[in-house]
Design a protein around this motif. Structure first.
Motif, PDB file in Angstrom:
ATOM      1  N   GLN A 168       0.827  -1.203   0.000  1.00 35.36           N
ATOM      2  CA  GLN A 168       0.000   0.000   0.000  1.00 35.36           C
ATOM      3  C   GLN A 168       0.863   1.256   0.000  1.00 35.36           C
ATOM      4  O   GLN A 168       0.627   2.183  -0.760  1.00 35.36           O
ATOM      5  CB  GLN A 168      -0.901   0.029   1.237  1.00 35.36           C
ATOM      6  CG  GLN A 168      -2.149  -0.792   1.071  1.00 35.36           C
ATOM      7  CD  GLN A 168      -3.190  -0.453   2.138  1.00 35.36           C
ATOM      8  OE1 GLN A 168      -3.049   0.489   2.892  1.00 35.36           O
ATOM      9  NE2 GLN A 168      -4.232  -1.235   2.182  1.00 35.36           N
ATOM     10  N   MET A 169       1.876   1.261   0.876  1.00 37.33           N
ATOM     11  CA  MET A 169       2.739   2.436   0.899  1.00 37.33           C
ATOM     12  C   MET A 169       3.501   2.553  -0.415  1.00 37.33           C
ATOM     13  O   MET A 169       3.666   3.648  -0.948  1.00 37.33           O
ATOM     14  CB  MET A 169       3.743   2.367   2.058  1.00 37.33           C
ATOM     15  CG  MET A 169       4.758   3.500   1.967  1.00 37.33           C
ATOM     16  SD  MET A 169       5.876   3.633   3.361  1.00 37.33           S
ATOM     17  CE  MET A 169       7.049   4.852   2.705  1.00 37.33           C
ATOM     18  N   ARG A 171       2.569   1.786  -3.317  1.00 45.38           N
ATOM     19  CA  ARG A 171       1.710   2.405  -4.313  1.00 45.38           C
ATOM     20  C   ARG A 171       1.430   3.871  -3.967  1.00 45.38           C
ATOM     21  O   ARG A 171       1.419   4.727  -4.843  1.00 45.38           O
ATOM     22  CB  ARG A 171       0.391   1.635  -4.389  1.00 45.38           C
ATOM     23  CG  ARG A 171      -0.492   2.096  -5.509  1.00 45.38           C
ATOM     24  CD  ARG A 171      -1.877   1.549  -5.296  1.00 45.38           C
ATOM     25  NE  ARG A 171      -1.951   0.135  -5.588  1.00 45.38           N
ATOM     26  CZ  ARG A 171      -2.570  -0.330  -6.662  1.00 45.38           C
ATOM     27  NH1 ARG A 171      -3.135   0.490  -7.499  1.00 45.38           N
ATOM     28  NH2 ARG A 171      -2.623  -1.611  -6.876  1.00 45.38           N
ATOM     29  N   ALA A 172       1.260   4.136  -2.659  1.00 42.48           N
ATOM     30  CA  ALA A 172       0.927   5.493  -2.243  1.00 42.48           C
ATOM     31  C   ALA A 172       2.056   6.475  -2.550  1.00 42.48           C
ATOM     32  O   ALA A 172       1.802   7.649  -2.745  1.00 42.48           O
ATOM     33  CB  ALA A 172       0.593   5.530  -0.748  1.00 42.48           C
ATOM     34  N   VAL A 173       3.306   6.001  -2.583  1.00 41.05           N
ATOM     35  CA  VAL A 173       4.397   6.922  -2.894  1.00 41.05           C
ATOM     36  C   VAL A 173       4.768   6.864  -4.369  1.00 41.05           C
ATOM     37  O   VAL A 173       5.788   7.389  -4.773  1.00 41.05           O
ATOM     38  CB  VAL A 173       5.658   6.672  -2.029  1.00 41.05           C
ATOM     39  CG1 VAL A 173       5.319   6.865  -0.561  1.00 41.05           C
ATOM     40  CG2 VAL A 173       6.240   5.292  -2.280  1.00 41.05           C
ATOM     41  N   MET A 175       5.077   4.109  -6.562  1.00 38.87           N
ATOM     42  CA  MET A 175       5.699   2.970  -7.235  1.00 38.87           C
ATOM     43  C   MET A 175       4.673   2.318  -8.162  1.00 38.87           C
ATOM     44  O   MET A 175       3.513   2.204  -7.825  1.00 38.87           O
ATOM     45  CB  MET A 175       6.188   1.947  -6.199  1.00 38.87           C
ATOM     46  CG  MET A 175       7.040   0.845  -6.806  1.00 38.87           C
ATOM     47  SD  MET A 175       7.303  -0.514  -5.640  1.00 38.87           S
ATOM     48  CE  MET A 175       8.522   0.173  -4.573  1.00 38.87           C
TER      49      MET A 175
END
Lengths: 296, 275
Positions: A168-169, A171-173, A175
Motif C-alpha cells: 500500500q505504501m 503504491r501510495a508513494v 511505485m
C-alpha cells in the motif's frame, strides 16, 4: 577426500557442468524463495513450474532439443502474466487463479506429450531433474538468466523490500506496483527455467520455498535472510549433488532432501536463537503486550 | 452539511493551503462507496474523519492518496493534484494490514520512509539523521535493531508513525492511528501529531471513537456515505448529526456515539487545540 569430491569433477566434463548448474540454481532460487515466503506467495513457484511442462513440450516439437528452454521460458512468462492479470481483474483470488492456470497448462502439456510421444523428452527428467544431462548450452542459459535475476534484485533491493512489506505504501508513494508484479513474475519464470535441468519442475518448488523459510527462522532482516538462504541453497546443491553421484540417486530428489534436512536443522536451532534475542531486549515487550488490545 | 469552517478561508480553491477534496467519489469495482463533496484540511490543525463502520472513512482516505482510483472529483494539496506530488504525502496504514513477522528491524521500517526521496540510491547522512530522529521522537530509539515481530501493538503503531514522519511530507494521512494502542502510546502519538501540525504539516486521520475525537482533532468531518457534517468537534458532533450518521448507515447501535455537550471541554491532551 579427493576421491569423493574432486575425482568426479576431473574425470568427466559433464559432471563439472552439472555441479555448476546445481550451484547456480541453489543461489538464484534461494534469493527468490525469500521474496516468495515473505510475500505469502510460496505456491506461485509451484504454479509456474508446473505450467512449464507445456513449454518444454511445445519448444521441443517446434525446435527440437534446443527449443526446450526457450519454450519453457515463454510459457512460464505467459502463465505467470495470466495469473497476475486474472488476479487483478477478476474477483478470484490468487490461489484459485494459480490452481486453474497451472493445472490447465500442465494437463495440456501432458495431453500433447501422450499423443505425440516425443522421443527427445524424458518426462521423468523434466519432472525431477537430471543434472548429469546438462549440456554446455543449458549451462550458459542457466548462468545468464540466473545472473540477470540476481542483478535485478540487487539493484532494486529497496523497492523489493518496501513492496513486500507494505505494498500500500509502495503504491501510495508512486511505485508502479502492477508493473512490479509482472517483473517479479518474470524473474520467477526465469529462475524456474534455469532450474529445469538441475531439479526439474516439481522439485524446484522446494528450492523456491525451503531455503527462504529456513532462513526466516534464523534472521530478522530481509538482507541477511537472503544471504543465509543462499548459503542454505548452496549447501543443499553441493551435498545433494555429491550424494547423487556417489549413491546413484536422481539429482533432484537428492538436492531436495538435502534442503529439507537443512530446514529441520534451522527449526531445531531457531528456539535457541530466539532465547538469545529475548535476553537482548531493551524493553519488557511482554508486559506491554498485555496492555494492548490484540491485533485484529 | 452544517458548517465549513466559518467561511473565513479564501474563496479560490487553488489558493487555499492544505488539502482540499472536491466532489471526490471513491469505491470498489465501479460501485461508489463514498462521495465527498468537500473536505478541507488546513495546515496547522488536525482533521479527523469520523463516522460509522462501512461509512467509507478509509475508502475516502485511500481515494485521496490514489490507493483507490476515484470515479470522479479531485484531491488537491496546496492547489495541485495530490497525484502529482505523491512523495509529499505520507500514508500510515492500519497496522493490521501489515505482516509483523516480516524480517525487518525497527529502523529498517523507519528507513522505508526515506524511499520516496532516495529510491534505490544509497541513503545519505541526512537520511540516517532523519531516521534516528524519528525513532527518538516515538520513543523507539532503544529498539532500533529489534525485530519488528517482537513489538507490542502500541509500539507497532508508533513505528508506523515514525516511518510517516521520516518521509517529511507536507501532509500525513493516518488510517486509525489510535486503534488498539495503550494509553502511553496514544498520548505520545497525539503529542507528536499535534507538534507536526504546529510545524505546519497537514494532518488527516481516520478515527472511530467519537468519545475521544474532541481531544484528538481541531476539525471533524463526519462521513457516512457522504459528508454529514464538518466543523470544530463541538459543532460538527451535535446529537442530531450523530444520529443521522449512525442510523443512516449502520443498523447496529453505536456504543461510541455519545451526545455532544455544546460547550466543549478543554482539550487538555493535544497541544495546540483551540479552546
Amino acid at each position: 577426500m579427493t576421491e569423493l569430491f574432486v575425482d568426479p569433477l576431473v574425470g568427466y566434463g559433464f559432471v563439472r557442468t552439472g555441479l555448476a548448474a546445481a550451484l547456480i540454481v541453489g543461489v538464484v532460487s534461494a534469493v527468490l524463495s525469500c521474496l516468495l515466503v515473505v510475500r505469502h506467495q510460496a505456491l506461485m513457484g509451484d504454479a509456474i513450474s508446473h505450467a512449464v511442462l507445456l513449454g518444454v513440450v511445445l519448444g521441443y516439437l517446434v525446435m527440437g532439443r534446443p527449443g526446450i528452454l526457450p519454450g519453457a521460458l515463454v510459457v512460464a512468462l505467459l502463465s505467470g502474466a495470466a495469473m497476475t492479470y486474472l488476479e487483478r481483474h477478476t474477483s478470484i483470488k490468487l490461489d484459485a487463479v494459480m490452481g486453474i492456470v497451472f493445472t490447465f497448462a500442465f494437463a495440456l502439456g501432458l495431453a500433447i506429450m501422450s499423443a505425440v510421444e516425443p522421443r527427445g523428452i524424458d518426462l521423468f527428467h523434466v519432472l525431477f531433474g537430471n543434472l548429469l544431462g546438462v549440456s554446455s548450452v543449458d549451462l550458459v542459459v542457466t548462468a545468464v538468466s540466473g545472473a540477470l535475476v540476481l542483478a535485478v534484485i540487487a539493484v532494486g533491493f529497496r523497492a523489493f523490500e518496501l513492496w513486500s512489506f507494505d505494498p500500500q505504501m509502495a503504491r501510495a508513494v508512486g511505485m508502479r506496483v502492477t508493473g512490479f508484479e509482472y517483473l517479479f513474475t518474470g524473474l520467477l519464470s526465469a529462475t524456474i527455467v534455469a532450474s529445469l535441468q538441475a531439479v526439474g519442475i516439481v522439485l524446484v518448488i522446494a528450492m523456491l520455498i525451503t531455503p527462504g523459510a529456513a532462513a526466516l527462522l534464523l534472521t530478522s532482516r530481509l538482507r541477511s535472510m537472503m544471504l543465509l538462504a543462499v548459503a542454505i541453497g548452496l549447501a543443499a546443491s553441493l551435498s545433494g549433488f555429491y550424494a547423487s553421484f556417489h549413491l546413484d540417486v536422481a539429482s533432484g530428489p537428492a538436492i531436495v532432501i538435502a534442503v529439507s534436512l537443512l530446514f529441520a536443522l534451522a527449526l531445531a536451532v531457531a528456539p535457541l536463537r530466539r532465547r538469545g534475542l529475548a535476553r537482548r531486549a531493551a524493553e519488557p515487550v511482554a508486559a506491554a503486550d498485555e496492555v494492548d488490545a490484540p491485533a485484529r | 452539511m452544517t458548517s465549513l469552517d466559518g467561511g473565513t478561508q479564501p474563496a479560490s480553491v487553488h489558493e487555499a493551503p492544505g488539502l482540499a477534496v472536491r466532489d471526490l467519489g471513491v469505491g470498489y469495482g465501479g460501485a461508489e462507496v463514498v462521495r465527498c463533496p468537500r473536505l478541507d484540511a488546513e495546515p496547522g490543525r488536525i482533521t479527523a474523519i469520523v463516522g460509522p463502520n462501512g461509512g467509507g472513512k478509509s475508502t475516502l482516505l485511500k481515494g485521496i492518496i490514489g490507493l483507490l482510483t476515484p470515479s470522479r472529483g479531485t484531491a488537491l494539496l496546496d492547489g495541485r493534484p495530490v497525484a502529482e506530488q505523491l512523495r509529499a504525502v505520507a500514508f500510515m496504514p492500519q497496522r493490521a494490514a501489515l505482516d509483523w513477522d516480516f524480517p525487518a528491524q525497527v529502523r529498517d521500517v523507519v528507513a522505508m520512509g526515506r524511499y520516496p526521496h532516495r529510491g534505490l540510491r544509497r541513503r545519505t547522512r541526512e537520511d540516517h539523521e532523519i531516521i534516528a530522529r524519528s525513532l527518538e521522537e516515538v520513543g523507539l530509539a532503544d529498539l532500533a535493531t529489534h525485530p519488528i515481530r517482537h513489538l507490542s501493538g502500541g509500539q507497532q503503531q508508533r513505528l508506523l508513525l515514525a516511518r510517516a514522519l521520516a518521509q517529511q511530507g507536507r501532509a500525513v494521512l493516518l488510517d486509525e492511528p489510535l486503534d488498539g494502542v495503550d494509553l502511553t502510546s496514544e498520548q505520545l502519538i497525539l503529542d507528536l501529531l499535534g507538534r507536526a501540525a504546529q510545524r505546519g504539516t497537514v494532518i488527516v486521520l481516520v478515527h472511530h471513537d467519537l468519545t475521544t475525537v474532541r481531544q484528538v482533532a481541531h476539525h471533524v468531518v463526519v462521513i457516512s456515505g457522504t459528508v454529514v457534517a464538518a466543523g470544530p468537534p463541538s459543532r460538527a458532533l451535535s446529537p442530531g448529526v450523530i444520529e443521522q450518521a449512525y442510523t443512516g448507515a449502520s443498523s447496529r447501535s453505536q456504543p461510541h456515539a455519545s451526545p455532544a455537550p455544546e460547550a466543549s471541554e478543554p482539550a487538555a491532551r493535544t497541544p495546540g487545540v483551540p479552546r
